[in-house]
Write a protein that holds these residues in place. Structure first.
Motif, PDB file in Angstrom:
ATOM      1  N   THR A 216       0.807  -1.216   0.000  1.00  0.00           N
ATOM      2  CA  THR A 216       0.000   0.000   0.000  1.00  0.00           C
ATOM      3  C   THR A 216       0.841   1.268   0.000  1.00  0.00           C
ATOM      4  O   THR A 216       0.331   2.344  -0.319  1.00  0.00           O
ATOM      5  N   SER A 217       2.128   1.152   0.335  1.00  0.00           N
ATOM      6  CA  SER A 217       2.980   2.346   0.410  1.00  0.00           C
ATOM      7  C   SER A 217       3.637   2.698  -0.925  1.00  0.00           C
ATOM      8  O   SER A 217       4.232   3.760  -1.056  1.00  0.00           O
ATOM      9  N   TRP A 218       3.537   1.839  -1.926  1.00  0.00           N
ATOM     10  CA  TRP A 218       4.175   2.110  -3.215  1.00  0.00           C
ATOM     11  C   TRP A 218       3.493   3.273  -3.923  1.00  0.00           C
ATOM     12  O   TRP A 218       2.269   3.452  -3.845  1.00  0.00           O
ATOM     13  N   LYS A 219       4.283   4.034  -4.655  1.00  0.00           N
ATOM     14  CA  LYS A 219       3.725   5.041  -5.542  1.00  0.00           C
ATOM     15  C   LYS A 219       3.007   4.338  -6.699  1.00  0.00           C
ATOM     16  O   LYS A 219       3.365   3.229  -7.094  1.00  0.00           O
ATOM     17  N   LEU A 220       2.004   4.999  -7.257  1.00  0.00           N
ATOM     18  CA  LEU A 220       1.261   4.409  -8.370  1.00  0.00           C
ATOM     19  C   LEU A 220       2.182   4.104  -9.542  1.00  0.00           C
ATOM     20  O   LEU A 220       2.051   3.059 -10.197  1.00  0.00           O
ATOM     21  N   ALA A 221       3.138   4.982  -9.801  1.00  0.00           N
ATOM     22  CA  ALA A 221       4.060   4.756 -10.919  1.00  0.00           C
ATOM     23  C   ALA A 221       4.861   3.477 -10.721  1.00  0.00           C
ATOM     24  O   ALA A 221       5.103   2.723 -11.676  1.00  0.00           O
ATOM     25  N   ASP A 222       5.272   3.196  -9.487  1.00  0.00           N
ATOM     26  CA  ASP A 222       6.025   1.971  -9.205  1.00  0.00           C
ATOM     27  C   ASP A 222       5.136   0.741  -9.363  1.00  0.00           C
ATOM     28  O   ASP A 222       5.561  -0.281  -9.907  1.00  0.00           O
ATOM     29  N   ARG A 223       3.894   0.856  -8.894  1.00  0.00           N
ATOM     30  CA  ARG A 223       2.983  -0.281  -9.027  1.00  0.00           C
ATOM     31  C   ARG A 223       2.686  -0.559 -10.501  1.00  0.00           C
ATOM     32  O   ARG A 223       2.589  -1.723 -10.923  1.00  0.00           O
ATOM     33  N   LEU A 224       2.540   0.476 -11.303  1.00  0.00           N
ATOM     34  CA  LEU A 224       2.313   0.292 -12.738  1.00  0.00           C
ATOM     35  C   LEU A 224       3.532  -0.342 -13.415  1.00  0.00           C
ATOM     36  O   LEU A 224       3.391  -1.188 -14.301  1.00  0.00           O
ATOM     37  N   GLU A 225       4.731   0.061 -13.016  1.00  0.00           N
ATOM     38  CA  GLU A 225       5.945  -0.530 -13.579  1.00  0.00           C
ATOM     39  C   GLU A 225       6.030  -2.012 -13.237  1.00  0.00           C
ATOM     40  O   GLU A 225       6.379  -2.850 -14.076  1.00  0.00           O
ATOM     41  N   SER A 226       5.689  -2.348 -11.991  1.00  0.00           N
ATOM     42  CA  SER A 226       5.683  -3.746 -11.567  1.00  0.00           C
ATOM     43  C   SER A 226       4.684  -4.551 -12.385  1.00  0.00           C
ATOM     44  O   SER A 226       5.000  -5.642 -12.882  1.00  0.00           O
ATOM     45  N   GLU A 227       3.468  -4.014 -12.536  1.00  0.00           N
ATOM     46  CA  GLU A 227       2.427  -4.748 -13.255  1.00  0.00           C
ATOM     47  C   GLU A 227       2.766  -4.887 -14.734  1.00  0.00           C
ATOM     48  O   GLU A 227       2.513  -5.931 -15.356  1.00  0.00           O
TER      49      GLU A 227
END
Length: 566
Positions: free
Chosen positions: A438-449
């Motif tokens: 839950t602490s990740w930035k949206l940009a990081d979560r999008l990069e992961s996905e």
């Protein structure tokens, strides 16, 4: 992974006091270095094949998208029968790391120049000793070192002179109840050597095995004395019987002694497989850093297969899977409460060739079971172990017809059973980690996905599109070509171009039909993201058609809409 402010101020990175001009700069430097994620992760891969370099980087990016796994320049890693530059790689590594950093290190690359080079009789024992000493020095820098080392397979190309006898030696070495390699070298006149193979060739083969096992024992000793965070010994392609069984016994005895003196804990693990194990090691470290250990329920297409030893492995399937789960930081839980269901399509009775039409109902029934679990809200990963080095075509067709591939937590079917299942486990572990942060930035979560989806899609392109559909069609083009040819130019140029065009055409069609414009739910943000476009590049990493390197860039866009369902 944080270093104390006190230590940073007294021992700056370059260890030069004049770099810090005043106390204000010192404080600012210290605060900067204390921010999360500043420590570096370094990979010294087994070789430059996709599984050992590209796949590892992608798995790391799924689980830690804000950072990059740093690898040596590719030209240092060698290629096929050209050994990697071990000493230059060590120099590069020492230049990269400092206290607090993490290194995922292949002992075969560090000591010999890679997996293929580790099988050569030409390795200089004095150089190996010096490189072992440098490995100890790396740990003394305060670096966290996670080491992977290979237990030799039965088929070894120890020299050009031995090469014509490689298959005969492997078949002989697989026999049950052979004396150990040491015993046969001690009394070669009494040894049951294979017929029609020169004695000096057999002895060279045995000496390489003895040398490598002795090196593994030295690594175990180093692990016992705390040089490594962990040591993973992977059994390369194996058999139910053979010389490797005695070698495993000796290694397990050495590991057991550590366990006895250490109160039951040991930093050394021995398991089946090799090319997938760095992915598992990385996943295990990343899940441990944030205490995100997914629970996994393993579901077999045939439960009786769990106790059997799969092709090219030396341990029962259920043991192999349990070992890979543990290494990747996942926990097996035989309950509907598990985070992920891992469906295993078990090895076929005839794993070396494509199945006949009579196998289609079985494959489709397996996929129907997976589909039912997903419809019931379960998170699902799939490992197709039915065939060696290719995907079951009926399973692949049924998956594309019945399952929305982007909703899977992991999917693979390449090379050996251990390779495939280890890949799926590392992917599901890191993807489940990403879904809980839950602490990740949206940009990081999008990069992961994006990386996760590209990895899934690449498995369908590579494991099915190439290994099942294209590879057999191009084999005739490489007959008689030199293994020393450049895979992108010269003699291998035509076949490399043919493969590239076939796979890109297949991938574009697949993406248009199953991805373009479709949406998935991004967790934990609970918002829809949509597939926009994709770009694929395909090359032959080595001068052979055994594998391809598929570099895929998928584009996702945030719709800014909430998920249609929780």
């Amino acid at each position: 992974m944080k270093r104390s402010l006190f230590k940073v101020l007294l021992f700056p990175r370059e260890n030069k006091p004049n770099m810090i001009k005043n106390s204000l700069v010192s404080v600012l430097l210290g605060l900067t270095l204390m921010t999360p994620g500043w420590a570096k992760d370094v990979l010294v891969p087994l070789d430059d094949r996709p599984a050992n370099r590209l796949f590892v980087e992608q798995i790391a990016r799924i689980g830690q998208p804000a950072e990059r796994l740093v690898s040596p320049p590719r030209q240092l890693l060698g290629r096929l029968f050209t050994a990697g530059q071990s000493d230059a790689i060590a120099d590069w590594t020492f230049g990269q790391v400092r206290s607090g950093d993490t290194v995922f290190l292949s002992a075969d690359m560090w000591l010999y120049g890679g997996l293929v080079a580790s099988r050569s009789a030409a390795a200089d024992p004095e150089k190996v000793e010096r490189r072992l000493a440098r490995l100890r020095e790396l740990s003394e820098k305060g670096v966290k070192v996670y080491v992977l080392a290979t237990i030799p397979r039965l088929s070894l190309r120890t020299s050009n002179e031995q090469a014509p006898h490689e298959t005969a030696l492997a078949q002989w070495a697989a026999k049950a109840e052979l004396p150990s390699a040491e015993e046969m070298l001690a009394a070669p006149e009494d040894a049951p050597f294979p017929e029609k193979v020169p004695r000096e060739v057999v002895e060279e083969y045995l000496r390489v095995r003895v040398r490598n096992v002795s090196t593994l024992l030295a690594l175990i000793d180093m692990a016992e004395h705390g040089v490594f965070e962990s040591l993973v010994l992977g059994q390369d392609d194996a058999n139910k019987t053979g010389l490797h069984q005695d070698e495993q016994r000796r290694l397990r005895e050495a590991i057991a002694k550590i366990s006895q003196t250490g109160g039951g804990d040991t930093p050394v693990t021995l398991l089946s497989g090799i090319d997938e194990l760095t992915m598992n090691m990385v996943a295990g470290v990343l899940t441990s850093r944030v205490s995100a250990h997914p629970t996994v329920r393993v579901i077999y297409s045939d439960p009786e297969a769990a106790a059997k030893i799969p092709p090219l492995e030396s341990l029962p399937l259920e043991v192999m899977i349990a070992d890979h789960l543990t290494l990747a930081g996942a926990r097996e839980l035989d309950s509907p409460e598990a985070d992920v269901d891992l469906f295993i399509y078990v090895p076929s009775a005839k794993p070396w060739g494509l199945p006949g039409e009579e196998k289609r109902p079985e494959s489709e029934a397996f996929v129907a079971t997976v589909q039912q679990a997903m419809a019931g809200g379960r998170r699902v990963a799939v490992a197709d172990l039915s065939l060696v080095n290719r995907m079951d075509p009926f399973l692949a067709e049924s998956v594309l017809d019945k399952i929305h591939l982007p909703e899977l937590q992991g999917f693979a079917s390449w090379n050996t059973p251990a390779n495939a299942v280890g890949t799926v486990i590392s992917q599901l572990a890191c993807h489940r980690l990403a879904e809980t942060q839950t602490s990740w930035k949206l940009a990081d979560r999008l990069e992961s996905e994006k990386t996760h989806q590209a990895f899934l899609f690449a498995r369908m392109i590579d494991d099915y599109g190439y290994q099942t559909l294209v590879r057999d069609a191009v084999k005739s083009q490489v007959e008689g070509l030199s293994s020393g040819a450049d895979p992108l130019l010269n003699l291998f140029g035509p076949v490399g171009l043919d493969i590239r065009l076939r796979l890109i055409e297949y991938a574009n069609k697949l993406f248009a039909e199953h991805y373009l414009g479709k949406s998935i739910c991004l967790l934990p943000q609970k918002r829809q993201i949509r597939f926009r476009d994709s770009k694929l590049e395909v090359v032959l990493p080595w001068p052979r058609v055994f594998e391809v390197e598929a570099r895929l860039d998928l584009r996702l866009e945030d719709t800014k809409l909430p998920c249609a369902r929780p």
